[in-house]
Scaffold this motif. Structure first.
Motif, short mmCIF file in Angstrom:
data_model
loop_
_atom_site.label_atom_id
_atom_site.label_comp_id
_atom_site.label_asym_id
_atom_site.label_seq_id
_atom_site.Cartn_x
_atom_site.Cartn_y
_atom_site.Cartn_z
N THR A 86 5.70 -44.53 6.48
CA THR A 86 6.64 -43.75 7.30
C THR A 86 6.35 -42.26 7.19
O THR A 86 6.29 -41.55 8.20
N CYS A 87 6.15 -41.80 5.98
CA CYS A 87 5.88 -40.37 5.76
C CYS A 87 4.54 -39.96 6.36
O CYS A 87 4.45 -38.92 7.02
N ARG A 88 3.51 -40.75 6.15
CA ARG A 88 2.18 -40.42 6.68
C ARG A 88 2.18 -40.43 8.21
O ARG A 88 1.58 -39.57 8.84
N THR A 89 2.88 -41.40 8.79
CA THR A 89 2.91 -41.51 10.25
C THR A 89 3.63 -40.32 10.88
O THR A 89 3.17 -39.76 11.86
N THR A 90 4.77 -39.93 10.31
CA THR A 90 5.55 -38.85 10.92
C THR A 90 5.08 -37.46 10.55
O THR A 90 5.24 -36.53 11.33
N LEU A 91 4.47 -37.30 9.36
CA LEU A 91 4.10 -35.97 8.90
C LEU A 91 2.60 -35.71 8.88
O LEU A 91 2.17 -34.56 8.76
N GLY A 92 1.80 -36.75 8.96
CA GLY A 92 0.35 -36.59 9.02
C GLY A 92 -0.24 -35.89 7.80
O GLY A 92 0.21 -36.09 6.68
N GLY A 115 5.76 -24.19 2.50
CA GLY A 115 5.99 -25.62 2.64
C GLY A 115 7.44 -26.00 2.50
O GLY A 115 8.32 -25.15 2.36
N PHE A 116 7.69 -27.31 2.57
CA PHE A 116 9.04 -27.86 2.53
C PHE A 116 9.18 -28.88 1.41
O PHE A 116 8.22 -29.57 1.05
N VAL A 117 10.41 -29.01 0.92
CA VAL A 117 10.80 -30.10 0.04
C VAL A 117 11.98 -30.77 0.70
O VAL A 117 12.99 -30.12 1.00
N GLU A 145 3.66 -26.42 5.68
CA GLU A 145 4.53 -26.01 6.78
C GLU A 145 4.37 -26.95 7.97
O GLU A 145 3.28 -27.44 8.24
N LEU A 146 5.48 -27.22 8.67
CA LEU A 146 5.45 -28.06 9.87
C LEU A 146 6.71 -27.81 10.69
O LEU A 146 7.56 -27.01 10.31
N GLU A 147 6.82 -28.48 11.80
CA GLU A 147 8.00 -28.35 12.66
C GLU A 147 9.16 -29.12 12.06
O GLU A 147 8.99 -30.22 11.55
N LEU A 148 10.35 -28.55 12.13
CA LEU A 148 11.54 -29.20 11.56
C LEU A 148 11.82 -30.56 12.20
O LEU A 148 12.28 -31.48 11.53
N GLU A 172 12.82 -34.17 10.35
CA GLU A 172 14.05 -34.91 10.61
C GLU A 172 13.75 -36.36 10.96
O GLU A 172 14.42 -37.28 10.47
N GLU A 173 12.76 -36.58 11.79
CA GLU A 173 12.38 -37.94 12.18
C GLU A 173 12.00 -38.77 10.95
O GLU A 173 12.42 -39.91 10.80
#
Length: 146
Positions: free
Chosen positions: A19-25, A105-107, A123-126, A130-131
């Motif tokens: 799930t994480c790899r698919t949505t966040l790459g 980056g984000f946590v 860093e990435l789009e919010l 959320e997804e």
């Protein structure tokens, strides 16, 4: 090196990491599953910590200790309402996830019941975050119900 006492199934690990790899790459840095008492690192990007598992676990241990605040009363927002008839909701609605934004980056943290997942990223789009968090919460709810 201290190992986790958490028994995390391979199917659960695969579902969370996928799930994480698919949505966040490629922005995904790490995925950590945690409870009140322990944690298990499910994924660490290969370019981090020089492949040193002990160093990675020590770094994630500090992160988990900070994010365990979700289990404590000091991070309970139900007390922000004057109406005591529904203490599970706040004036903001139901808790979904926590996102901490840093300069590089984000946590993110999602907690359901007595367990949760921490995700770190570049860093990435919010909207991407959320997804991913919504999907993680669904997996945690299913695991709680099992």
């Amino acid at each position: 090196m201290t190992r986790s006492s958490i028994d995390v199934s391979q199917a659960f690990t695969d579902a969370i990491v996928s799930t994480c790899r698919t949505t966040l790459g490629d922005s995904l840095r790490s995925v950590v599953y945690f409870t009140r008492d322990d944690f298990e690192t499910l994924y660490i990007r290969q370019d981090l910590y020089g492949g040193d598992e002990e160093m990675a676990r020590a770094a994630k241990e500090r992160l988990v200790e900070n994010e365990r605040a979700a289990f404590g009363p000091h991070e309970t927002y139900s007390k922000t309402r004057d109406d005591s008839s529904d203490l599970t909701r706040t004036e903001f609605g139901e808790y979904e996830f926590t996102l901490r934004i840093f300069s590089e980056g984000f946590v993110g943290r999602a907690v359901i019941g007595d367990h949760g997942v921490i995700v770190t990223t570049d860093e990435l789009e919010l909207s991407e975050f959320e997804e991913m968090e919504v999907a993680i919460c669904q997996i945690l709810e299913e695991e709680s119900a099992a």
